[in-house]
Design an enzyme around this catalytic site. Structure first.
Site, PDB file in Angstrom:
ATOM      1  N   CYS A 163       0.813  -1.233   0.000  1.00 52.42           N
ATOM      2  CA  CYS A 163       0.000   0.000   0.000  1.00 52.42           C
ATOM      3  C   CYS A 163       0.844   1.280   0.000  1.00 52.42           C
ATOM      4  CB  CYS A 163      -0.891   0.052   1.241  1.00 52.42           C
ATOM      5  SG  CYS A 163      -1.839  -1.434   1.527  1.00 52.42           S
TER       6      CYS A 163
HETATM    7  N1  GLN Z   1      -1.136  -6.660   4.263  1.00 49.87           N
HETATM    8  C1  GLN Z   1      -2.041  -5.572   4.097  1.00 49.87           C
HETATM    9  C2  GLN Z   1      -3.223  -5.928   3.202  1.00 49.87           C
HETATM   10  O1  GLN Z   1      -3.334  -6.993   2.697  1.00 49.87           O
HETATM   11  C3  GLN Z   1      -1.359  -4.325   3.609  1.00 49.87           C
HETATM   12  C4  GLN Z   1      -0.874  -4.538   2.222  1.00 49.87           C
HETATM   13  C5  GLN Z   1      -0.060  -3.413   1.726  1.00 49.87           C
HETATM   14  O2  GLN Z   1       0.730  -2.758   2.400  1.00 49.87           O
HETATM   15  N2  GLN Z   1      -0.185  -3.307   0.481  1.00 49.87           N
HETATM   16  O3  GLN Z   1      -4.037  -5.099   3.002  1.00 49.87           O
END
Ligand code: GLN
Length: 240
Positions: free
Chosen positions: A2
């Site tokens: 993210c």
């Molecule tokens: N693990 C988290 C999710 O699945 C955050 C993923 C991320 O940082 N892209 O949403």
């Protein structure tokens, strides 16, 4: 993974932080420039902010200051949000776009920011839920929500300590946290990027710069960042 952004300063519109900048969260949702893990962030988004008017209302409940708008769809497709965001103003904002970790649910409640009614919290990364205490209050089964709930239970003053502990229990974890409570922003770098921009009207913490301003500074890995009215402090995390 993210991308997230936090603001602490004078009230500004949500659109000026999230939608308008040439490389803001909206553009980062389909074309991030510094993302180390994942290519696009199309599995949802969330914007949280502190609503001063809500806090001042006499009938406002304990968490009336916290407002959130979350979705499990790409940010670029939300015309309603684009229409309303210029009318939302706040001095403290936490927003994120999501690239779901494989196996995690895609639902609005899995999109950051998570809240305990006082803090808004985003997690950019991945963590093995087995190393966290089971939580009845997590908003979703996604690892980030379980981690958020664990951090809320321990208290945000222990954020640095918790990240070091969880990082030791799960050496593969990436634990970039960003949290705000209306008067403070806290963030950690543990495996992914984070940048800071000190503007005349406030401070931005963001996974990546939203424009070409040369004042953006890169926060080194394994640090705790604290932003308040007193300014910004950077502390290396123990064990790093
Ligand atoms: N693990 C988290 C999710 O699945 C955050 C993923 C991320 O940082 N892209 O949403």
């Amino acid at each position: 993974m993210c991308r997230h952004i936090g603001w602490l300063g004078a009230p500004v519109t949500v659109s000026s932080l999230v939608l308008d900048p040439p490389s803001g969260l909206l553009v980062q949702s389909y074309s991030p420039r510094r993302q180390k893990h994942g290519t696009i962030n199309a599995d949802g988004w969330g914007v949280g902010f502190f609503d001063t008017w809500g806090l001042e209302r006499s009938d406002a409940g304990e968490s009336a200051g916290v407002r959130r708008w979350r979705s499990d769809k790409p940010l670029w497709g939300d015309a309603s949000f684009a229409s309303v965001a210029p009318a939302l103003r706040s001095g403290c904002v936490v927003a994120a776009v999501r690239s779901a970790t494989v196996g995690m649910p895609i639902e609005p409640s899995a999109s950051a920011p998570f809240t305990d009614g006082t803090w808004l919290l985003s997690h950019n990364g991945i963590v093995d839920r087995a190393v966290l205490a089971p939580s009845a209050s997590a908003e979703s089964t996604v690892d980030s929500a379980v981690l958020a709930s664990y951090i809320f239970e321990r208290g945000l003053d222990a954020l640095g300590e918790v990240v070091v502990e969880v990082g030791a229990r799960d050496p593969g974890a990436r634990l970039n946290i960003l949290a705000g409570n209306g008067s403070r922003l806290l963030a950690t770098t543990w495996g992914d990027t984070l940048f800071v921009l000190q503007r005349a009207d406030g401070i931005v913490l963001a996974s990546e710069p939203y424009d070409e301003d040369p004042s953006w500074r890169d926060i080194p890995d394994r640090h705790l960042v604290e932003v308040s009215g007193a300014g910004l402090t950077l502390t290396p995390l123990e064990g790093s």
